[in-house]
Design a protein around this motif. Structure first.
Motif, mmCIF file in Angstrom:
data_model
loop_
_atom_site.group_PDB
_atom_site.id
_atom_site.type_symbol
_atom_site.label_atom_id
_atom_site.label_comp_id
_atom_site.label_asym_id
_atom_site.label_seq_id
_atom_site.Cartn_x
_atom_site.Cartn_y
_atom_site.Cartn_z
ATOM 1 N N THR A 249 61.462 36.749 48.994
ATOM 2 C CA THR A 249 61.675 37.455 47.719
ATOM 3 C C THR A 249 62.674 38.589 47.863
ATOM 4 O OG1 THR A 249 59.380 36.944 47.130
ATOM 5 C CG2 THR A 249 60.520 38.614 45.816
ATOM 6 N N GLU A 250 62.508 39.410 48.892
ATOM 7 C CA GLU A 250 63.405 40.546 49.076
ATOM 8 C C GLU A 250 64.844 40.080 49.294
ATOM 9 O OE1 GLU A 250 63.832 44.554 51.892
ATOM 10 O OE2 GLU A 250 62.093 43.227 52.061
ATOM 11 N N ASN A 254 67.919 40.877 46.843
ATOM 12 C CA ASN A 254 69.150 41.496 47.346
ATOM 13 C C ASN A 254 70.367 40.650 46.981
ATOM 14 O OD1 ASN A 254 67.676 43.594 48.470
ATOM 15 N ND2 ASN A 254 67.596 42.685 50.497
ATOM 16 N N GLU A 255 70.228 39.324 47.117
ATOM 17 C CA GLU A 255 71.330 38.432 46.752
ATOM 18 C C GLU A 255 71.624 38.530 45.263
ATOM 19 O OE1 GLU A 255 70.065 34.607 48.018
ATOM 20 O OE2 GLU A 255 70.298 35.019 50.161
ATOM 21 N N SER A 256 70.539 38.576 44.468
ATOM 22 C CA SER A 256 70.716 38.691 43.021
ATOM 23 C C SER A 256 71.379 40.005 42.650
ATOM 24 C CB SER A 256 69.363 38.560 42.316
ATOM 25 O OG SER A 256 69.500 38.706 40.923
ATOM 26 N N ALA A 257 70.942 41.089 43.313
ATOM 27 C CA ALA A 257 71.549 42.398 43.039
ATOM 28 C C ALA A 257 73.019 42.404 43.419
ATOM 29 C CB ALA A 257 70.796 43.484 43.807
ATOM 30 N N ARG A 263 79.453 40.729 39.568
ATOM 31 C CA ARG A 263 79.754 40.383 38.168
ATOM 32 C C ARG A 263 80.191 41.637 37.398
ATOM 33 N NH1 ARG A 263 75.144 38.342 36.909
ATOM 34 N NH2 ARG A 263 75.657 36.260 37.651
ATOM 35 N N ARG A 264 79.506 42.771 37.668
ATOM 36 C CA ARG A 264 79.909 44.021 37.016
ATOM 37 C C ARG A 264 81.328 44.414 37.439
ATOM 38 N NH1 ARG A 264 74.706 45.880 38.414
ATOM 39 N NH2 ARG A 264 75.571 47.272 39.994
ATOM 40 N N GLU A 265 81.626 44.232 38.723
ATOM 41 C CA GLU A 265 82.971 44.567 39.198
ATOM 42 C C GLU A 265 84.020 43.698 38.508
ATOM 43 O OE1 GLU A 265 82.844 44.107 43.395
ATOM 44 O OE2 GLU A 265 81.936 46.075 43.763
ATOM 45 N N ASP A 378 69.762 46.710 32.664
ATOM 46 C CA ASP A 378 70.302 47.730 33.565
ATOM 47 C C ASP A 378 71.787 47.533 33.806
ATOM 48 O OD1 ASP A 378 67.831 48.904 33.775
ATOM 49 O OD2 ASP A 378 67.299 47.896 35.644
ATOM 50 N N ASP A 379 72.226 46.269 33.832
ATOM 51 C CA ASP A 379 73.649 46.008 34.044
ATOM 52 C C ASP A 379 74.498 46.629 32.943
ATOM 53 O OD1 ASP A 379 73.165 44.687 36.344
ATOM 54 O OD2 ASP A 379 73.514 42.674 35.585
ATOM 55 N N HIS A 380 73.996 46.584 31.692
ATOM 56 C CA HIS A 380 74.745 47.185 30.587
ATOM 57 C C HIS A 380 74.831 48.699 30.772
ATOM 58 C CE1 HIS A 380 73.672 43.353 28.401
ATOM 59 N NE2 HIS A 380 74.952 43.474 28.113
#
Length: 591
Positions: A249-250, A254-257, A263-265, A378-380
């Motif tokens: 899970t962790e 971490n991969e998802s984060a 994606r934000r970049e 949170d991404d927004h």
């Protein structure tokens, strides 16, 4: 026992054990006793109550040597125990030899033959003990490796119920809490698997599944398993499955984060790139608003700049703005201490934040989407902060550009438009507009009389004061839409839209009357400070060029100079050629 004797005994023990020799006893019943002992597959011998050896079989040479040389006191102790208690005594003896440690299992049986005689039997347990130790170590090693490489191991029965879970438990549950519960009850969306890994009838390796944790959260595990098969009536039947699971899970979080960060970049780079590609600074904010809506997938975006009175002014917007009339007022209290605020305006859910440059608020950014949908992620919130940082820089760049443009268009002393801005920007733009509206306008050329003497006699500060006085007088005599410019030195110009010739002449007369107050700055009484004004009317019906219009106004002004200064003259509406000729003649007569 000395070390030399111990070594000699160990050598003798090895030799006798290898040769299988046994001493013959002179006792008359030896043959019958020897038959009895010979039937035992291991080392066996008959001893008297005092422990002396009476008979031994072929394999007992080494055991006999131990007893005779008292090399293994444990054996004599067992003999004494069996004799005194009248029951079988057993124990183990460890001996050092040239081949390593030898482990013997000794059994003493009393009461065979004469009542005071006992049979001593020895069984070599060295190999069995070594194998057992190796097996225990191997099992422990395998268990340790399984526990290290997985978070929990398990086994299910044919009903899919846990019958074993490693002692540490799993998914926040104790092991006993999982026993007899169906594994599928803990799997999220088990219908997506065929078969469900926990009840698979074939081996599976590294299958990723999401499961429910005891605390209500979800856990991602990597599962590997093998089926348990048994043969019945010539057929292989499935009896269950066992396997191991590793909680990742962790790692997945971490991969998802990391994916979200990338994606934000990408979105931020798209917006920053769009702003950077825009050549015109005035259009940067419009491009940023459009790019923000597209990159974030929101309904709309509005970007603000902070004005001189510290109020937010909408600089650009894109998207659906219906029902957002109250938004500007709600953002009035934003300051640099605010992070990101969420407000609701009508049918919209709005996310907003201030833009800053060097800890100073210079604008704001807001995005919105339908209030009936999901809330902001949170991404927004992170993205709008990153975008606001870039817009803070963009707002500052635009302000700097505007200041540079203002400096390039205005006169440093008076703050009025300069010659270039007046001739190349304002007059052409206004003439084009008048050609469309078919209205008239008036161009005033104003030149100060005897200004040089003010500087020469009164000083340059008095000259500057006189220039500012004339500026203020022109501003009082003009309307909000009129244009005033300082062409250089003591020359000024005034443009009045939508004005008739009569009104223009009245305005010129008032200027001359008001200019009498300028005499306070005169160099001397014989040369009073004043102004000469030339007025040329612009009529779009005549098709006159801007150059010809300016020439007529200039010629009219020189007409006043030639007649003694301190007055005004209305230029005749002649042809461009006539205006040019008048201009040339007037300049030739200028003293």
């Amino acid at each position: 026992m000395s070390k030399n004797r111990q070594k000699s005994l160990e050598k003798n023990l090895d030799e006798k054990a290898d040769s299988g020799e046994s001493e013959k006893r002179p006792d008359g019943s030896a043959s019958e006793q020897e038959k009895l002992l010979a039937g035992y597959p291991g080392a066996a011998l008959l001893v008297a109550a005092d422990g002396s050896v009476l008979h031994s079989n072929a394999k007992a040479a080494g055991l006999e040597a131990l007893i005779e040389h008292d090399a293994a006191p444990e054996i004599k102790n067992l003999i004494e125990e069996a004799r005194s208690q009248g029951s079988v005594a057993a124990g183990s003896v460890s001996l050092n030899s040239a081949k390593g440690v030898i482990v013997l299992e000794i059994t003493v049986i009393p009461g065979l033959g004469k009542t005071d005689e006992m049979v001593v039997m020895a069984r070599d347990m060295t190999m069995e003990r070594n194998l057992r130790t190796a097996l225990v170590e191997s099992r422990q090693r395998y268990k340790d490796l399984v526990e290290v490489s997985s978070d929990f191991s398990w086994e299910v029965n044919p009903e899919g119920e846990f019958v074993f879970v490693s002692p540490r438990g799993a998914l926040g549950f104790q092991a006993e809490e999982l026993i007899n519960r169906k594994a599928g009850d803990f799997v999220i969306s088990p219908e997506k698997f065929s078969p469900l890994p926990f009840v698979s009838e074939r081996p599976l390796d590294k299958v990723e599944i999401w499961m429910n944790h005891k605390d209500g959260s979800t856990a991602c595990v990597i599962l590997s398993c093998v089926p348990l098969m048994a043969e019945e009536d010539g057929k292989q039947l499935w009896k269950g499955t066992r396997g191991v699971c590793r909680n990742v899970t962790e790692e997945r979080e971490n991969e998802s984060a990391l994916t979200r960060v990338r994606r934000r970049e990408q979105r931020l780079n798209y917006i920053v790139g769009a702003i950077g590609d825009e050549v015109e600074p005035d259009n940067m904010i419009n491009v940023a608003a459009t790019a923000t809506v597209r990159a974030l997938g929101v309904a709309g975006c509005r970007i603000y700049r902070r004005g001189e009175e510290n109020t937010f002014m909408s600089a650009a917007e894109h998207g659906n703005t219906e029902g957002l009339d109250e938004l500007d007022a709600k953002l009035a209290t934003l300051d640099s201490s605010d992070q990101v605020v969420e407000i609701t305006v009508g049918k919209w859910r709005v996310l907003a934040t201030a833009t800053n440059y060097r800890q100073r608020v210079n604008g704001a950014l807001s995005i919105w989407k339908a209030a009936s949908g999901d809330g902001w992620k949170d991404d927004h919130r992170l993205l709008i902060g990153d975008i606001a940082n870039q817009l803070g820089i963009a707002n500052e760049q635009i302000s700097n550009h505007e200041r540079i443009v203002a400096l390039s268009r205005t006169d440093g002393m008076t703050g009025l438009l300069n010659r270039r801005a007046f001739y190349e920007e304002e007059i052409p733009r206004r003439v084009k507009r008048l050609e469309h509206s078919r209205q008239k306008a008036a161009l005033f050329y104003v030149d100060m009389d005897n200004f040089k003497l003010v500087n020469d006699i009164q000083g340059h500060q008095a000259g500057d004061d006189a220039l500012l006085f004339l500026r203020d007088m022109l501003m009082e005599m003009s309307r909000p839409g009129d244009v005033i410019a300082r062409l250089g030195g003591d020359e000024f110009a005034l443009w009045l839209d939508g004005i008739s010739e009569k009104v223009s002449e009245d305005r010129a007369a008032r200027l001359i009357e008001a200019s009498r107050k300028m005499r306070q700055f005169s160099g001397d009484d014989d040369h009073p400070l004043g102004i000469s004004v030339g007025v040329a009317m612009f009529d779009p019906e005549n098709g006159e060029s801007i150059g010809d219009l300016m020439a007529r106004a200039d010629a009219a002004m020189y007409e006043v100079k030639n007649k003694g200064k301190g007055g005004y003259h209305m230029a005749p509406p002649g042809s461009p050629n006539r205006a040019s000729k008048d201009n040339k003649t007037a300049k030739e007569k200028t003293p």
